[in-house]
Design a protein around this motif. Structure first.
Motif, mmCIF file in Angstrom:
data_model
loop_
_atom_site.group_PDB
_atom_site.id
_atom_site.type_symbol
_atom_site.label_atom_id
_atom_site.label_comp_id
_atom_site.label_asym_id
_atom_site.label_seq_id
_atom_site.Cartn_x
_atom_site.Cartn_y
_atom_site.Cartn_z
ATOM 1 N N GLY A 247 0.749 -1.148 -0.050
ATOM 2 C CA GLY A 247 -0.124 0.117 0.127
ATOM 3 C C GLY A 247 0.994 1.285 -0.104
ATOM 4 O O GLY A 247 0.701 2.233 -0.712
ATOM 5 N N VAL A 248 1.876 1.240 0.880
ATOM 6 C CA VAL A 248 2.981 2.523 0.850
ATOM 7 C C VAL A 248 3.509 2.665 -0.451
ATOM 8 O O VAL A 248 3.654 3.808 -1.062
ATOM 9 C CB VAL A 248 3.777 2.269 2.042
ATOM 10 C CG1 VAL A 248 5.032 3.358 1.752
ATOM 11 C CG2 VAL A 248 3.233 2.372 3.294
ATOM 12 N N ILE A 249 4.120 1.457 -1.048
ATOM 13 C CA ILE A 249 4.741 1.400 -2.337
ATOM 14 C C ILE A 249 3.692 2.162 -3.442
ATOM 15 O O ILE A 249 4.056 2.873 -4.337
ATOM 16 C CB ILE A 249 5.347 0.409 -2.726
ATOM 17 C CG1 ILE A 249 6.522 -0.104 -1.840
ATOM 18 C CG2 ILE A 249 5.959 0.232 -4.131
ATOM 19 C CD1 ILE A 249 6.795 -1.604 -2.010
ATOM 20 N N ALA A 250 2.368 1.402 -3.348
ATOM 21 C CA ALA A 250 1.371 1.880 -4.323
ATOM 22 C C ALA A 250 1.117 3.440 -4.189
ATOM 23 O O ALA A 250 0.877 4.108 -5.345
ATOM 24 C CB ALA A 250 0.004 1.089 -4.339
ATOM 25 N N TYR A 251 1.203 3.918 -2.767
ATOM 26 C CA TYR A 251 0.792 5.297 -2.585
ATOM 27 C C TYR A 251 1.984 6.301 -3.498
ATOM 28 O O TYR A 251 1.596 7.122 -4.033
ATOM 29 C CB TYR A 251 0.675 5.406 -1.137
ATOM 30 C CG TYR A 251 0.834 7.055 -0.727
ATOM 31 C CD1 TYR A 251 -0.123 7.950 -1.064
ATOM 32 C CD2 TYR A 251 1.996 7.681 -0.085
ATOM 33 C CE1 TYR A 251 -0.242 9.222 -0.783
ATOM 34 C CE2 TYR A 251 1.909 9.046 0.054
ATOM 35 C CZ TYR A 251 1.078 9.665 -0.139
ATOM 36 O OH TYR A 251 0.949 11.033 0.182
ATOM 37 N N THR A 252 3.151 5.842 -3.173
ATOM 38 C CA THR A 252 4.299 6.459 -3.608
ATOM 39 C C THR A 252 4.376 6.583 -5.217
ATOM 40 O O THR A 252 4.361 7.727 -5.851
ATOM 41 C CB THR A 252 5.766 6.003 -3.240
ATOM 42 O OG1 THR A 252 5.565 5.861 -1.751
ATOM 43 C CG2 THR A 252 6.998 6.603 -3.699
ATOM 44 N N PHE A 253 4.165 5.421 -6.002
ATOM 45 C CA PHE A 253 4.364 5.406 -7.236
ATOM 46 C C PHE A 253 3.082 5.984 -8.035
ATOM 47 O O PHE A 253 3.100 6.931 -8.787
ATOM 48 C CB PHE A 253 4.523 4.020 -7.741
ATOM 49 C CG PHE A 253 5.947 3.454 -7.569
ATOM 50 C CD1 PHE A 253 7.009 4.363 -7.439
ATOM 51 C CD2 PHE A 253 6.228 2.302 -7.551
ATOM 52 C CE1 PHE A 253 8.280 4.013 -7.215
ATOM 53 C CE2 PHE A 253 7.527 1.964 -7.206
ATOM 54 C CZ PHE A 253 8.442 2.739 -7.168
ATOM 55 N N PHE A 254 1.937 5.812 -7.627
ATOM 56 C CA PHE A 254 0.873 6.208 -8.026
ATOM 57 C C PHE A 254 0.579 7.542 -7.863
ATOM 58 O O PHE A 254 0.054 8.649 -8.464
ATOM 59 C CB PHE A 254 -0.658 5.528 -7.543
ATOM 60 C CG PHE A 254 -0.872 4.303 -8.301
ATOM 61 C CD1 PHE A 254 -0.922 3.797 -9.512
ATOM 62 C CD2 PHE A 254 -0.893 3.045 -7.436
ATOM 63 C CE1 PHE A 254 -1.053 2.678 -10.138
ATOM 64 C CE2 PHE A 254 -1.216 1.645 -8.042
ATOM 65 C CZ PHE A 254 -1.160 1.792 -9.348
ATOM 66 N N GLY A 255 1.065 8.307 -6.521
ATOM 67 C CA GLY A 255 0.851 9.481 -6.202
ATOM 68 C C GLY A 255 1.982 10.359 -6.992
ATOM 69 O O GLY A 255 1.607 11.634 -7.697
#
Length: 308
Positions: A247-255
């Motif tokens: 979830g944290v990695i997805a937040y970083t990349f999608f963000g």
């Protein structure tokens, strides 16, 4: 544009104003739920997913970070160039007003009327440029600064800011023929109009030239594939911590992807776009005050920490 000062540690975690979370939470939620499902399957049915090495994902993550970083730099460069162009417009408007008031003969009614028309047209140009960049209706802001005799032809113009610049050029030509100012000062004022034309053309270039679609598509696809495949690699080693990490990695990349997409066109009305309304109002107030008018519009103030 967000104008809040740096928030404290608590607000950093929970501030949504200006954040990209409202735009990307479906993707984050999907990756987190997918990770939780894969972790549950791996927990109840051990060895459901082979224990893959994380080295390929590390290399792919580094490459994806470089792609996203390059795209964010390109988007920020467009945003900063747009801000620089509007700063140049503020300079040109104030300089032109000072020259008009200082060097056009105001001892005659014709001279005073020419001064007023030139300054009002400069304000109208500023509002017209903002509306053109935002694809909104300009007439409420522009009509009151343009003489009624030009309203019909103004509405027929395909490029309103450029039409207003032509009117200002005609006013300068009229001033020269009426000998309201010297040829040298007319030339200097025309240079300010040329600079405003450059601002118009540069803003249109930014708005009408998006980042290459193929590059944007590559970053989108790689981001989705990476975040989708990552839980399969981490579930056997991280267990129930997999949803949190993914979830944290997805937040970083999608963000990063969403932020660069938002800043590609800096002239919109989103929270991170340029405050064109406030800049236009600042120019209007400055020029009307220089003209000696007392009924000035109020300053645009931030609402919920956002300046439009």
């Amino acid at each position: 544009m967000i104008v809040w000062q740096k928030p404290n540690a608590f607000k950093i975690l929970f501030t949504l104003r200006g954040s990209v979370i409202p735009h990307i939470y479906p993707q984050i939620l999907f990756i987190t739920l997918l990770s939780a499902l894969i972790s549950a399957v791996q927990h109840w049915i051990p060895s459901s997913f082979s224990s893959y090495s994380t080295a390929p994902f590390t290399l792919l993550g580094i490459a994806l970070s470089l792609f996203l970083g390059f795209r964010n730099n390109a988007s920020y460069q467009r945003w900063w160039e747009g801000r620089g162009l509007w700063g140049q417009l503020v300079f040109d408007a104030r300089s032109l007003t000072r020259q008009v008031l200082s060097f056009i003969n105001e001892e005659t009614e014709t001279g005073r009327h020419t001064q007023q028309c030139m300054i009002h047209l400069t304000i109208a140009f500023t509002h017209a440029l903002r509306h053109r960049l935002r694809n909104t209706s300009p007439w409420q802001d522009v009509d009151r600064f343009v003489e009624p005799e030009h309203h019909i032809s103004m509405r027929q113009a395909r490029n309103l800011p450029e039409y207003l610049l032509r009117l200002m050029g005609k006013k300068l030509g009229y001033s020269r023929r009426q000998q309201l100012s010297s040829d040298l000062m007319i030339q200097n004022m025309d240079e300010r109009l040329t600079s405003m034309t450059v601002v118009l053309a540069a803003c249109e270039r930014i708005q009408n030239t998006p980042l290459p679609f193929a590059y944007t598509l590559l970053v989108h696809r790689t981001t989705y594939l990476y975040c989708f495949m990552l839980p399969f690699s981490l579930s056997s080693s991280l267990g129930w911590a997999t949803p949190l990490v993914c979830g944290v990695i997805a937040y970083t990349f999608f963000g990063l992807d969403a932020l660069s997409e938002e800043m590609t066109d800096p002239f919109g009305v989103a929270a991170n776009h340029l405050p064109l309304t406030a800049l236009s109002r600042t120019i209007e107030i400055n020029l009307l005050e220089a003209l000696g008018e007392n009924d000035l519009p109020p300053d645009i103030i931030p609402k919920n920490g956002c300046l439009q």
